[in-house]
Write a protein that holds these residues in place. Sequence first.
Motif, short mmCIF file in Angstrom:
data_model
loop_
_atom_site.label_atom_id
_atom_site.label_comp_id
_atom_site.label_asym_id
_atom_site.label_seq_id
_atom_site.Cartn_x
_atom_site.Cartn_y
_atom_site.Cartn_z
N CYS A 125 0.81 -1.23 0.00
CA CYS A 125 0.00 0.00 0.00
C CYS A 125 0.84 1.27 0.00
O CYS A 125 0.43 2.27 -0.56
N PHE A 126 1.97 1.24 0.69
CA PHE A 126 2.70 2.49 0.90
C PHE A 126 4.08 2.49 0.25
O PHE A 126 4.84 3.43 0.42
N GLY A 127 4.45 1.40 -0.41
CA GLY A 127 5.74 1.35 -1.09
C GLY A 127 6.84 0.75 -0.22
O GLY A 127 6.63 0.43 0.95
N GLU A 128 8.01 0.61 -0.86
CA GLU A 128 9.12 -0.13 -0.25
C GLU A 128 9.62 0.46 1.07
O GLU A 128 10.17 -0.24 1.91
N ASP A 129 9.43 1.77 1.26
CA ASP A 129 9.97 2.34 2.50
C ASP A 129 8.96 2.29 3.65
O ASP A 129 9.18 2.85 4.72
N ALA A 130 7.85 1.57 3.45
CA ALA A 130 6.87 1.42 4.54
C ALA A 130 7.54 0.69 5.70
O ALA A 130 8.35 -0.21 5.48
N LEU A 131 7.21 1.12 6.91
CA LEU A 131 7.85 0.48 8.07
C LEU A 131 6.82 0.31 9.18
O LEU A 131 6.61 1.24 9.96
N PRO A 132 6.17 -0.86 9.25
CA PRO A 132 5.28 -1.03 10.40
C PRO A 132 6.12 -1.11 11.67
O PRO A 132 7.21 -1.70 11.68
N LEU A 133 5.60 -0.52 12.73
CA LEU A 133 6.31 -0.55 14.01
C LEU A 133 5.59 -1.51 14.94
O LEU A 133 4.37 -1.52 14.98
N TYR A 134 6.34 -2.26 15.71
CA TYR A 134 5.74 -3.08 16.74
C TYR A 134 5.70 -2.25 18.03
O TYR A 134 6.74 -1.80 18.52
N ALA A 135 4.51 -2.03 18.58
CA ALA A 135 4.38 -1.28 19.84
C ALA A 135 4.75 -2.22 20.97
O ALA A 135 3.95 -3.02 21.45
N GLU A 147 12.06 -9.84 11.53
CA GLU A 147 10.93 -9.69 10.62
C GLU A 147 10.87 -8.32 9.95
O GLU A 147 9.90 -7.97 9.30
N GLY A 148 11.93 -7.53 10.14
CA GLY A 148 12.04 -6.26 9.42
C GLY A 148 11.13 -5.17 9.95
O GLY A 148 10.80 -4.22 9.23
N MET A 149 10.69 -5.31 11.21
CA MET A 149 9.82 -4.30 11.79
C MET A 149 10.64 -3.17 12.40
O MET A 149 11.81 -3.36 12.76
N GLY A 150 10.01 -2.00 12.56
CA GLY A 150 10.53 -0.99 13.46
C GLY A 150 9.87 -1.24 14.81
O GLY A 150 9.03 -2.14 14.93
N PRO A 210 2.55 11.45 2.39
CA PRO A 210 3.70 11.18 3.25
C PRO A 210 3.90 9.67 3.41
O PRO A 210 3.02 8.88 3.04
N ARG A 211 5.05 9.30 3.94
CA ARG A 211 5.27 7.90 4.30
C ARG A 211 4.29 7.58 5.44
O ARG A 211 4.22 8.34 6.42
N VAL A 212 3.53 6.51 5.31
CA VAL A 212 2.53 6.19 6.32
C VAL A 212 3.03 5.05 7.20
O VAL A 212 3.52 4.04 6.71
N ILE A 213 2.92 5.26 8.50
CA ILE A 213 3.43 4.28 9.47
C ILE A 213 2.26 3.78 10.31
O ILE A 213 1.44 4.58 10.77
N LEU A 214 2.21 2.48 10.53
CA LEU A 214 1.24 1.93 11.48
C LEU A 214 2.02 1.32 12.64
O LEU A 214 3.17 0.89 12.47
#
Length: 433
Positions: free
Chosen positions: A55-65, A81-84, A286-290
């Motif tokens: 959805c947001f492209g290669e620089d998408a970075l889901p973060l684990y809370a 797993e490549g998470m932030g 903008p870059r969207v982060i979840l």
Amino acid sequence: MILHKHFDVNARGHLTIGGLDTVELAKQYGTPAYILDEEVIREQCRVYRKAATQCFGEDALPLYASKALCFSTMYRIAAEEGMGIDCVSGGELFTAKRAGFPAERIYFHGNNKTDRDIRDALDMGVGTFVVDNQDELTALSEEAARRGITQRILLRITPGIDPHTHRAVVTGNVDSKFGNAIVTGQAMKIVKEALSAPGIDLAGIHCHVGSQIFDIEPFSDAADIMVRFIADIKKECQYEIRELNLGGGLGVRYTEYDREIDYADAIRQIASVVTEYCRAHDIRQPRVILEPGRSLVAAAGLTLYTVGSVKEIPGFKNYISVDGGMPDNPRYALYQSSYTALIANRANAPRDFRATLAGRCCESGDLLGEDMEIQHAKRGDILAVLVTGAYNYSMASNYNRIPRPPVILVRNGEARVAVRRETYEDLVANDIL
Ligand code: LLP
């Protein structure tokens, strides 16, 4: 399958997790014990990563809370797993660092970062601070300028949304200890301050509307308000916001009365409204982060207990008491959260008994649930409470000097200890006689 596909029943009628017999796990590791199916956590990370990338492209970075479940191996899993990650305290930062988590992928949250937190995080090279308020902005700016560095930040914004969830976990309302409200003008004020503050790079804005949310509306409402605010910033400050963090909050199925959520679909829906709103307001997306916590780890876990007593009070209630309770799972005592419980050694028996599940603390509010549908129980049975992966171990306490249970990870048909059981010696380790 019970609630989720990794919970099942084997030929002996025993509950299994990730294919392993929970009665055997209870024998091997003792009770109470948190058991987590590591593969489920990894799969959920991949669901978020894949959908976010699509959805947001290669620089998408889901973060684990990471407040949802925090221990060293968990940070390793998130890293692999490549998470932030979202960290909220010096203790979480320390644990992440010790586990070798890449500092540039850390977002440092919290509404009251101490001077020490700020220094420690800068020492570590934390990628992004999520700045909550003016006092923090000033302190961070001074420290960054003193060090001659520029720190990347997001500003925490309060969009003023009530996600119709439990009040105790509503954090997006205007009257909140978190963030800066748009309607009061405080949000625009702090944006301007951040743009002129030495040592600060304002990369974006952040909001978090609440937790255990099943509908998309609160997220799309938040996206609408946040995108409008980005457009206002562009107009008023001639500045383009590069990152929009919409927080966490997607719900989890705790009982059969909860809906199942298709997370990839939910992410796609959120993404499409963001794209639509950006187009409507003529701003570059903008870059969207979840930033999910619960939905990455809750379903992966269960807690095993041993039944100590069954008390039937004629005309009143039935109590099943177990060897844990609010110290390992305070969520019923705090929020009356619903769970599914079953007798693991007779998992196929009909759940035709109604009982209140009681813990072992000297406190009548120490319950894991009331009026629950469960099998008839007797002393020595193993009782499982399902979907305890989030906000159980991380919120556990030593109330009544009860040692915290171990965390056991199950993967590829094998179990390993990720956090060992606390001992009585651990309990007195900080006492000075
Ligand atoms: N981002 C921020 C800024 C948050 O405050 C939270 C949760 C999350 C992300 C993750 O939200 P999740 O995806 O897990 O819903 N102790 C409560 C939950 C408190 C949540 C606090 N913030 C409970 O046991 O239900």
